[in-house]
Scaffold this motif. Structure first.
Motif, PDB file in Angstrom:
ATOM      1  N   SER A 100      20.848 -20.422  10.072  1.00  0.00           N
ATOM      2  CA  SER A 100      20.231 -21.478  10.874  1.00  0.00           C
ATOM      3  C   SER A 100      20.398 -22.810  10.159  1.00  0.00           C
ATOM      4  N   VAL A 101      20.521 -23.886  10.924  1.00  0.00           N
ATOM      5  CA  VAL A 101      20.639 -25.231  10.357  1.00  0.00           C
ATOM      6  C   VAL A 101      19.228 -25.796  10.227  1.00  0.00           C
ATOM      7  N   ARG A 102      18.789 -25.985   9.008  1.00  0.00           N
ATOM      8  CA  ARG A 102      17.402 -26.373   8.747  1.00  0.00           C
ATOM      9  C   ARG A 102      17.270 -27.834   8.361  1.00  0.00           C
ATOM     10  N   TYR A 103      16.078 -28.352   8.574  1.00  0.00           N
ATOM     11  CA  TYR A 103      15.712 -29.607   7.942  1.00  0.00           C
ATOM     12  C   TYR A 103      15.464 -29.300   6.471  1.00  0.00           C
ATOM     13  N   PRO A 104      15.834 -30.196   5.556  1.00  0.00           N
ATOM     14  CA  PRO A 104      15.669 -29.898   4.126  1.00  0.00           C
ATOM     15  C   PRO A 104      14.264 -29.454   3.747  1.00  0.00           C
ATOM     16  N   GLU A 148      16.077 -19.187  13.958  1.00  0.00           N
ATOM     17  CA  GLU A 148      15.635 -18.282  12.890  1.00  0.00           C
ATOM     18  C   GLU A 148      15.765 -16.821  13.312  1.00  0.00           C
ATOM     19  N   GLU A 149      15.509 -16.534  14.583  1.00  0.00           N
ATOM     20  CA  GLU A 149      15.676 -15.157  15.078  1.00  0.00           C
ATOM     21  C   GLU A 149      17.126 -14.706  14.932  1.00  0.00           C
ATOM     22  N   ILE A 150      18.037 -15.551  15.383  1.00  0.00           N
ATOM     23  CA  ILE A 150      19.455 -15.190  15.301  1.00  0.00           C
ATOM     24  C   ILE A 150      19.886 -15.052  13.840  1.00  0.00           C
ATOM     25  N   PHE A 151      19.444 -15.981  13.005  1.00  0.00           N
ATOM     26  CA  PHE A 151      19.800 -15.959  11.581  1.00  0.00           C
ATOM     27  C   PHE A 151      19.461 -14.605  10.961  1.00  0.00           C
TER      28      PHE A 151
END
Length: 421
Positions: free
Chosen positions: A339-343, A324-327
């Protein structure tokens, strides 16, 4: 007309009869989200999706399926076994009140009903019919039996989805299908586009239409670059991990982060990306050499080696920061990263909350509400959704809808005696 009225009434006043199996349920949901009054015609056992989990209660129950609840928000339910001869007249009366009939299922089942629809269209040329079947209502494959998974395989989608090949170009992993019901979702979106076009045409000419939609044809047009690449250059495309299939293998986009998650680091591999990555690394105190003369000299002499080194620097950046920081840092500086998130993490996302993307729908059996993704109409100021209620109970609106179609109480009771409702 107020802004809210405009936003909420794209298909206001349009009545849709949804019959057959659950393959077109998503189309019915989309039409309801556009304001149509969608009447789901179920047999006495209920739609197939009522029996698909997960369930909101410990034991499976047709009234407590979250699958059914999600795909049938805001619809009305009429319990009417249209395969029962006693229901033929009642079904015809419902059709006379409808603007659209949306029918899905195996071709043999739908073909028999299609003959009825053609007769009804002679009496009511404004009627619009859309059938959704595996291969359409004719052709040599018409009666083949298919599932969502086999549609994705035969349609070519699966061959474009999966993991990177080995260095020699061969694969040690199989093709992978996208999330379940993807084939049906594709077909349903095609159906809704076709139906809205037919409704627009009817408004201009007074003429309805008969739309014969093939799930296979819809899926086969959604293989991204695979089909045109073969048509125009006779070249094959190769599936790649977390990025578009292509004729040749590209550099990876997925990077592991400090918190064990992944960042999707989309790159054009140009000067801007190098400057921004160097800036983020410097601000975070992460050692790098992207601004050094040595790196600039390497980029001039061997762009491929410089690219590989830059890729290693991106890995270092991601290893030192959370996803999330990088995103947020990358987006703030104009990089196409995510970021690749859980739905389920999107429910608490501040952007989705601000837009009302998820709506609380009451579940009486739980004594509380659950969050559902909904279609949101907005002009940037006013936001509305078409869902003023959850999914219906089986047959909840039977008497109401049949009565509005002109059936008397005695006729409705006769249907019950004949086990047609």
């Amino acid at each position: 007309m107020s802004t809210e009225a405009i936003l909420s009434s794209a298909l206001e006043g349009i009545t849709v009869l949804e019959v057959g199996d659950s393959r077109a349920e998503f189309a019915g949901l989309l039409l309801r989200s556009l304001g149509a009054d969608v009447i789901l015609v179920e047999d006495r056992h209920g739609s197939h999706s009522r029996h698909v989990g997960p369930f909101t209660t410990p034991e499976p129950h047709p009234e407590h399926s979250l699958c059914f609840s999600r795909y049938n928000l805001g619809k009305k339910s009429v319990a009417l076994d249209i395969g029962n001869p006693a229901a033929r007249e009642a079904f015809a009366r419902l059709a006379r009140k409808a603007d659209v009939i949306l029918d899905s299922g195996e071709a043999l089942d739908v073909v028999s009903r299609a003959e009825l629809y053609r007769e009804w269209r002679k009496a009511n040329p404004r009627l619009i019919v859309c059938t959704v079947t595996p291969f359409g209502l004719d052709g040599p494959y018409r009666d083949f039996l298919m599932t969502d998974l086999t549609h994705l395989a035969l349609g070519g989608v699966m061959m474009s989805c999966g993991y990177d090949s080995q260095p020699d170009g061969t694969y040690d992993t199989p093709p992978i299908a996208p999330a379940m019901w993807q084939a049906y979702h594709i077909a349903c979106e095609h159906a809704v586009v076709a139906l809205t076009a037919a409704l627009n045409f009817r408004e201009m000419t007074g003429e309805g239409d008969f739309i014969d939609l093939s799930i296979h044809e819809a899926v086969s047009t959604c293989t991204e670059v695979a089909m045109p690449t073969w048509i125009y250059s006779k070249a094959l495309i190769y599936r790649q991990t977390g990025r578009h299939a292509a004729e040749s293998r590209s550099r990876p986009w997925l990077r592991r982060t400090k918190d064990g998650r992944y960042i999707k680091a989309f790159m054009f591999w140009g000067g801007k990306e190098r400057r921004v990555v160097a800036e983020i690394m410097s601000e975070a105190g992460i050692e790098h050499d992207l601004n050094s003369d040595a790196y600039k000299e390497l980029a001039e002499k061997s762009p491929s080696k410089a690219g590989a080194h830059f890729s290693a620097m991106i890995d270092r950046l991601c290893e030192n920061m959370t996803a999330e920081e990088i995103f947020h840092k990358a987006q703030a500086k104009g990089l196409l990263w995510a970021s690749v998130r859980y739905p389920e993490e999107n429910i608490e996302d501040p952007h989705f909350k601000a837009r009302g993307t998820f709506q609380a729908i009451e579940h009486p059996e739980l004594g509380r509400s659950l969050q559902y993704p909904v279609s949101v109409g907005t002009d940037g100021h006013t936001r509305v959704t078409a869902f003023d209620r959850g999914a219906p109970r089986l047959g909840e609106h039977t008497k109401e809808v049949l009565g509005a179609a002109g059936l008397s109480s005695a006729e409705i009771e006769a249907l019950a005696v004949a086990k047609a409702i």
